[in-house]
Write a protein that holds these residues in place. Structure first.
Motif, PDB file in Angstrom:
ATOM      1  N   GLN A   1       0.823  -1.207   0.000  1.00 35.56           N
ATOM      2  CA  GLN A   1       0.000   0.000   0.000  1.00 35.56           C
ATOM      3  C   GLN A   1       0.863   1.266   0.000  1.00 35.56           C
ATOM      4  O   GLN A   1       0.493   2.282  -0.592  1.00 35.56           O
ATOM      5  CB  GLN A   1      -0.915  -0.009   1.222  1.00 35.56           C
TER       6      GLN A   1
ATOM      7  N   GLU B   1     -10.712   2.906  -6.495  1.00 39.02           N
ATOM      8  CA  GLU B   1     -11.362   1.922  -7.346  1.00 39.02           C
ATOM      9  C   GLU B   1     -12.698   2.455  -7.846  1.00 39.02           C
ATOM     10  O   GLU B   1     -13.479   3.003  -7.070  1.00 39.02           O
ATOM     11  CB  GLU B   1     -11.590   0.622  -6.571  1.00 39.02           C
ATOM     12  N   GLN B   2     -12.928   2.296  -9.138  1.00 41.57           N
ATOM     13  CA  GLN B   2     -14.217   2.636  -9.724  1.00 41.57           C
ATOM     14  C   GLN B   2     -15.099   1.402  -9.614  1.00 41.57           C
ATOM     15  O   GLN B   2     -14.827   0.378 -10.232  1.00 41.57           O
ATOM     16  CB  GLN B   2     -14.055   3.066 -11.186  1.00 41.57           C
ATOM     17  N   GLU B   3     -16.134   1.510  -8.840  1.00 38.31           N
ATOM     18  CA  GLU B   3     -16.966   0.346  -8.539  1.00 38.31           C
ATOM     19  C   GLU B   3     -18.381   0.583  -9.063  1.00 38.31           C
ATOM     20  O   GLU B   3     -19.009   1.590  -8.733  1.00 38.31           O
ATOM     21  CB  GLU B   3     -16.988   0.141  -7.017  1.00 38.31           C
TER      22      GLU B   3
ATOM     23  N   ASP C   1      -4.442   6.379  -8.279  1.00 41.38           N
ATOM     24  CA  ASP C   1      -4.155   5.006  -8.693  1.00 41.38           C
ATOM     25  C   ASP C   1      -4.703   3.970  -7.724  1.00 41.38           C
ATOM     26  O   ASP C   1      -4.773   2.784  -8.049  1.00 41.38           O
ATOM     27  CB  ASP C   1      -2.646   4.816  -8.851  1.00 41.38           C
ATOM     28  N   GLN C   2      -5.099   4.401  -6.515  1.00 45.70           N
ATOM     29  CA  GLN C   2      -5.625   3.462  -5.528  1.00 45.70           C
ATOM     30  C   GLN C   2      -7.147   3.551  -5.393  1.00 45.70           C
ATOM     31  O   GLN C   2      -7.748   2.735  -4.700  1.00 45.70           O
ATOM     32  CB  GLN C   2      -4.978   3.728  -4.165  1.00 45.70           C
TER      33      GLN C   2
ATOM     34  N   GLU D   1     -16.901   5.647  -6.263  1.00 45.37           N
ATOM     35  CA  GLU D   1     -15.449   5.760  -6.151  1.00 45.37           C
ATOM     36  C   GLU D   1     -15.098   5.341  -4.735  1.00 45.37           C
ATOM     37  O   GLU D   1     -15.539   5.963  -3.769  1.00 45.37           O
ATOM     38  CB  GLU D   1     -14.985   7.194  -6.413  1.00 45.37           C
ATOM     39  N   ARG D   2     -14.288   4.301  -4.631  1.00 44.99           N
ATOM     40  CA  ARG D   2     -13.999   3.737  -3.313  1.00 44.99           C
ATOM     41  C   ARG D   2     -12.494   3.741  -3.060  1.00 44.99           C
ATOM     42  O   ARG D   2     -11.702   3.349  -3.909  1.00 44.99           O
ATOM     43  CB  ARG D   2     -14.544   2.306  -3.243  1.00 44.99           C
TER      44      ARG D   2
ATOM     45  N   SER E   1       2.670  -5.233  -6.099  1.00 46.18           N
ATOM     46  CA  SER E   1       1.451  -5.864  -5.592  1.00 46.18           C
ATOM     47  C   SER E   1       1.402  -7.353  -5.860  1.00 46.18           C
ATOM     48  O   SER E   1       0.560  -8.049  -5.299  1.00 46.18           O
ATOM     49  CB  SER E   1       0.217  -5.200  -6.211  1.00 46.18           C
TER      50      SER E   1
END
Length: 850
Positions: free
Chosen positions: A398, A611-613, A608-609, A631-632, A404
């Motif tokens: 992280q 997440e599009q959910e 970049d971290q 957006e999470r 990763s």
């Protein structure tokens, strides 16, 4: 030179290291192992002119040991003997013995895994089992095995259980120095102490000053207790020219530490108020009395929360004996133990190794830089716990230190940033913060912030918690550069000693990261503007502790934990913040230090971290499927809104989920559909091979029988268009559908000529309800399902009231009919009630047609 007890054991030690590459030396406090063993081994033939590196667990002990050895050679520190500690290095081109601390040995190993110019590595006071010592020993053992067969390793300790260490070192020889301790009288409390320990300590100090000779060494758990005891002793009038009160703990300036361990001037007694820093390595001159509070402060890491907290715990048996021994180094002494003999029997034999309870992120980063992802590749006295190491690895991913694709037990790659973080010698969180800040022009304030976070809080407030906002600390640090403590400007008292240490640490960090004095000066001029970046900088260091405000003023952290301030704080109103210091007590952590961060900053720097959910879910309130885009950032939802064009398969899955949640009642069950379901259940009861179509089974298997018919539907209203009768019947093979109609007909033709529906709600006993007169002429009970299932007949009066229930119509005609006939004839005289119902004509009228 005064002969010390260790001298008698030095020939055996030399012989052990002449014939073997590893050895263990066990010697009690005061034996002289720390200062005499390195000098005795310096010119052994196998050294071949190489250096000795000795790892000490504390900076004060490292400096003190180097000074003592240099003095015994008649040289200043930095000639033959030198030291390297955080913020200070005293070595020169002639230095042969280097006393180092913390991560210095690891830095040397990472720079030169073979340690080409080192002949011997000594691990002093190994019984303390610091994380740095365990890691250093594991790396040295691998280096010795793969690169340097001639490298010697010596583990030294006062109370070590030597056999396991010797086994780890390849059955290394154990050399024991018995020492010559003077007798120490041990005095216990008669009954268990109640109330604050500081009061008991102060009373015992006054008692010892009256009854005993020599200087007094008091062991307390931490700096807070030291301050309180010092204040109480001063209030008692004990702090005078003839009686000096000398605090001793790692956070004090060097001159204050030196004053505490130096001999007292003639005619002066001193009371040294110390943490466990004085247990080993250090010799506090003049001490004849030890007062042991029986407490120590340890750092505990929770893999469950990813947080570290300090806990005050009872000392171990080994630590208590170490402390007691301090009273007998110069002559007979006295040890006051502020616990009872019964409590003494319950002390743990020794403390828990730090590697089993510490935050393992620094260790995991060092191993990654060494090229190891699985700790099992190294030899450990205690291997790092799997859960804690796995969590540390995830944090490093992280933080951008590891790729990763790495993971516990899987070789992952250290990134370029990760290697720079490892080289920095800071905790990975703080190193990452500074490295991320430099390109943004915030390197100076990041160094200040790192120094603040590395120290205890320098804001104090009597009886209340200081304001948690870290921006206030940065402003205070800048404003107090040349001024007095004057904490009133910020509403709290400022600890000047802690401020000085923070400023020194910050200056060292700026030099280390390439910040010139002019850059630092410009930062001071613009500090007011830069402090607003505090929250962003904290987010770089603590990405897992970014918090989002909940409606009740509490916060949800990115890692999924809840957090809240202990009391009312201005930061309670911040939509987003980053918690730098919190505990992990209970289900929700308390926030002690934090700073606000803007959503726009998170969206820009953590893009970049994020997440599009796309969520396609059943909305129970609206009784329809809703498609939303989120957006999470971890557990935090930064933004949410509807979107069109959701995947039809996802809509269908959400609708199935809604049906599962609401139950089958949401479907349009007509009378015909329910009867078909009941007929199928009847067949499953009477015939093998028929499917179970109960509500529970239909709900569980809705994907199979209902799912194909849900495309294009989104809501409860849309579901009402479904033809469940056709869907259920369509799920049957053709031959089964034909068999169903033959064996479980929807109706029965009764003698009157009417078609009566069959009720299949009880599959073991299907029912028809029919007026008695319509069954005249039916001699036997009708049967279905190839004659296997008799119908239960509910015989009704002309007014459709039940008069008899039977599954044996012949018996009814023969036995019960005449009593029923008598009653019905009286109530319905105009109706037809024949004498012989089995052969009479059935009718649906009052009387049969003539």
């Amino acid at each position: 030179m005064t002969l010390l007890p260790i001298e008698a054991s030095l020939p055996a030690l030399k012989e052990a290291l002449r014939t073997r590459t590893n050895a263990v030396l066990v010697a009690p406090p005061g034996a002289g192992k720390t200062t005499r063993a390195p000098l005795a081994l310096l010119d052994e033939p196998w050294m071949a002119g190489k250096r000795i590196v000795m790892l000490e667990p504390r900076r004060l002990a490292a400096r003190s040991a180097a000074r003592h050895m240099a003095a015994s050679l008649g040289e200043p520190v930095g000639e033959t003997v030198g030291f390297r500690v955080r913020l200070e290095t005293r070595v020169g081109p002639k230095t042969r013995i280097e006393v180092v601390t913390e991560g210095v040995l690891t830095r040397l190993l990472q720079a030169d895994p073979a340690l080409e110019d080192v002949g011997l590595v000594i691990f002093d006071e190994f019984h303390e089992r610091s994380l740095a010592a365990d890691l250093g020993l594991a790396l040295c053992l691998q280096s010795q095995a793969l690169l340097r067969e001639d490298l010697r390793l010596l583990v030294m300790s006062a109370t070590l259980d030597a056999e396991p260490v010797a086994a780890l070192l390849g059955d290394a020889p154990i050399v024991v120095s018995e020492g010559r301790p003077f007798p120490v009288e041990t005095r216990y409390l008669e009954r268990r102490a109640e109330g604050p320990i500081e009061s008991r300590v102060a009373q015992t100090v006054r008692e010892a000053l009256v009854n005993d000779e020599g200087d007094i060494l008091v062991f307390l758990p931490g700096a807070k207790e030291i301050r309180r005891v010092e204040m109480r002793l001063t209030e008692m009038g004990l702090g005078t020219e003839a009686l000096r009160l000398c605090p001793l703990q790692g956070g004090l300036p060097l001159e204050a530490q030196d004053r505490a361990i130096a001999p007292s001037p003639p005619g002066v007694r001193k009371v040294v108020l110390a943490t466990s820093i004085a247990e080993t390595s250090l010799t506090v001159e003049g001490v004849r009395v030890v007062i042991d509070s029986g407490l120590m402060r340890v750092s505990r890491f929770s893999p469950r929360t990813g947080m570290t907290r300090l806990e005050t715990v009872p000392v171990s048996r080994a630590s208590a004996d170490q402390r007691r021994g301090r009273a007998g180094r110069l002559g007979p002494g006295v040890c006051y133990r502020l616990w009872t003999q019964a409590e003494d029997l319950r002390l743990a034999p020794r403390g828990t190794p730090e590697i089993l309870e510490a935050d393992l992120a620094p260790l995991a980063l060092e191993l990654a830089a060494w090229g190891i992802a699985d700790p099992a590749e190294l030899r450990w006295l205690n291997a790092p716990p799997t859960a804690a190491f796995g969590q540390a690895w995830e944090l490093l991913v992280q933080l951008g230190a590891l790729t990763s694709d790495g993971g516990l037990g899987v070789t992952g790659a250290i990134t370029a940033q990760g290697r720079r973080m490892a080289e920095a010698g800071l905790h990975p969180r703080l190193a990452r913060m500074i490295l991320q800040a430099i390109p943004l022009g915030l390197g100076g304030i990041a160094c200040d912030l790192a120094a603040i976070l590395s120290e205890r809080d320098f804001f104090r407030a009597d009886g209340t918690l200081p304001e948690a906002d870290l921006r206030l600390r940065l402003e205070a640090l800048a404003a107090l550069d040349t001024g007095d403590a004057c904490g009133g400007a910020f509403g709290f008292t400022v600890d000047r000693a802690a401020r000085r240490r923070i400023l020194a640490e910050a200056s060292a960090l700026k030099r280390e990261f390439g910040h010139t004095a002019s850059v630092e000066k410009r930062f001071r001029a613009s500090a007011g503007a830069d402090v607003d970046a505090c929250g962003l900088l904290l987010a770089f260091a603590f990405p897992d502790r970014i918090g989002q405000r909940r409606p009740d003023g509490r916060f949800l952290l990115r890692n999924g934990r809840g957090a809240a301030f202990a009391g009312s704080q201005p930061l309670n109103k911040s939509p987003y913040l980053v918690a730098a210091e919190l505990d992990d007590q209970g289900t929700e952590s308390r926030i002690f230090l934090a700073a606000p961060v803007e959503l726009e900053e998170l969206e820009r720097h953590f893009e970049d971290q994020i997440e599009q959910e796309e969520l396609v879910v059943w909305d129970r309130a609206g009784q329809a499927v809703r498609a939303r885009r989120r957006e999470r950032l971890g557990a935090l939802v930064l933004g949410e809104g509807p979107f069109a064009g959701a995947d039809p398969e996802a809509i269908r899955a959400a609708l199935l989920s809604g049906i599962r949640e609401e139950g089958l009642a949401i479907l349009p069950w007509t009378k015909a559909a329910r009867q078909l379901q009941e007929r199928l259940q009847f067949m499953a009861y009477w015939e093998p091979g028929w499917p179970d179509v109960s509500d529970a089974t239909l709900l569980a298997k809705q994907e199979e029988w209902l799912g194909p018919h849900l495309y294009g539907l989104k809501s409860r209203d849309d579901l009402q268009r479904l033809d469940l009768t056709a869907i259920l019947r369509g799920s049957l093979p053709w031959e089964k559908a034909r068999e169903l109609d033959e064996c479980a007909p929807t109706h029965m033709d009764v003698p009157s000529g009417r078609r009566i529906p069959i009720d299949y709600r009880a599959p073991e006993s299907p029912v028809i309800s029919v007026r008695l007169q319509e069954m005249f002429g039916q001699a036997k009970t009708p049967r279905i399902c190839r004659g296997r299932a008799p119908l239960t007949i509910h015989l009704l009066s002309p007014a459709h009231r039940p008069v008899q229930v039977t599954q044996d119509l012949a018996s009814f005609w023969r036995d019960a009919y005449f009593a029923v006939r008598k009653d019905l004839k009286g109530r319905y005289p105009k109706h037809y009630w024949p004498e012989d119902p089995a052969s009479a004509t059935a009718t649906s009228r009052v009387r049969p047609d003539k």
